[in-house]
Every structure is written in C-alpha cells, then in structure tokens.
Design a protein around this motif. Structure first.
Motif, short mmCIF file in Angstrom:
data_model
loop_
_atom_site.label_atom_id
_atom_site.label_comp_id
_atom_site.label_asym_id
_atom_site.label_seq_id
_atom_site.Cartn_x
_atom_site.Cartn_y
_atom_site.Cartn_z
N VAL A 16 0.86 -1.18 0.00
CA VAL A 16 0.00 0.00 0.00
C VAL A 16 0.90 1.24 0.00
O VAL A 16 2.06 1.17 0.39
CB VAL A 16 -0.96 0.04 1.22
CG1 VAL A 16 -1.95 -1.11 1.16
CG2 VAL A 16 -0.19 0.05 2.52
N ALA A 20 -2.14 5.40 2.40
CA ALA A 20 -3.32 4.52 2.40
C ALA A 20 -3.86 4.39 3.83
O ALA A 20 -3.10 4.33 4.79
CB ALA A 20 -2.95 3.14 1.86
N GLU A 24 -7.76 0.27 4.21
CA GLU A 24 -7.29 -0.22 2.92
C GLU A 24 -6.23 -1.31 3.10
O GLU A 24 -6.26 -2.34 2.43
CB GLU A 24 -6.70 0.94 2.11
CG GLU A 24 -6.30 0.57 0.70
CD GLU A 24 -5.77 1.76 -0.09
OE1 GLU A 24 -5.06 1.50 -1.08
OE2 GLU A 24 -6.04 2.92 0.27
#
Length: 142
Positions: A16, A20, A24
């Motif tokens: 990520v 993020a 997420e």
C-alpha cells in the motif's frame, strides 16, 4: 548445500502507499489472506504494517482506521534480506530482531516476503508450523 531465500520466499508484493488508510491495508490483507503488507512509495520500501500493528498501534489506542494512514503505524526501515542470501541469514535476522517476516529486496525493490512459515515448510515439512502454513484458509464464519 545451503538454500537461498529466493527458493523459499513467497514471491510477489502486497503493498500500500504510505498515505493509504489502515482500512485499505486491512482489506488487502484479508483479500490476500496475509498478515502484513509492505508500505511503499513507488518502488521504495518505507515500512511494513502487520495486522497486529493495526490492532495494537491504532485501534487499541482509539484511532480511526479510516483516517490513520499506513505510514503512521508501520515499522519503518524494516530489516530485509536479498533473494540470494542464504536461508540461514534470514533465520539469524529473524531471531536477532524478533520478527516473523522479512521483506526480500533486490536493487532496492521489494520482490516478496520470507516468513517463519516459509522457513518451516522448507526446513521441516512435517512440523506443526509447516502444516499450519500450508493449510487452506477457513472461510467459514461461526
């Protein structure tokens, strides 16, 4: 004959962006049935965030996982190994730093992760940890 990290690691990178949200990151972990994701800014590894990091460093402190970003709770500058390092090097690093997973980096780019489970399957395929590591995820909800 010594085994190389590339022979036992889990290839591919679940990552990520630093900005993020923790939601997420957690959704990616769930989708890929893994307990950690790399935090990367382009090809640059920034850190590693685990399911435990999300729980202990954020949720348990009352932080909103929708607004807190991955870089805030990740372990920055994680200990890493190269794909051509001996497996014994990975074992020593895990012991010394008390970690269960090591990003595998080549030319500054993440290639995958080597985990305790990967090592268990490689070193003693009949061990309980190896059996657990090979098991298919249980999708039943009780």
């Amino acid at each position: 004959m010594a085994q190389l990290v590339r022979e036992v690691m889990t290839p591919g990178v679940a990552a990520v962006r630093p900005d993020a949200s923790l939601v997420e990151a957690a959704q990616l972990m769930r989708a890929q049935d893994i307990g950690d994701v790399l935090v990367a800014d382009g090809d640059l590894l920034v850190g590693v965030v685990t399911d435990r990091d999300i729980t202990v460093r954020a949720v348990a402190e009352g932080a909103d996982p929708l607004t807190v970003n991955a870089q805030t709770v990740c372990t920055p500058d994680p200990v890493c190994v190269a794909p051509d390092d001996d497996v014994s090097t990975a074992v020593q690093l895990m012991r010394r730093h008390a970690v269960r997973r090591l990003p595998v980096i080549e030319d500054g780019r993440p290639l995958g992760v080597v985990s305790l489970g990967d090592l268990a399957v490689s070193e003693d395929s009949t061990s309980a940890l190896a059996d657990i590591s090979r098991a298919e995820p249980n999708t039943d909800t009780a």
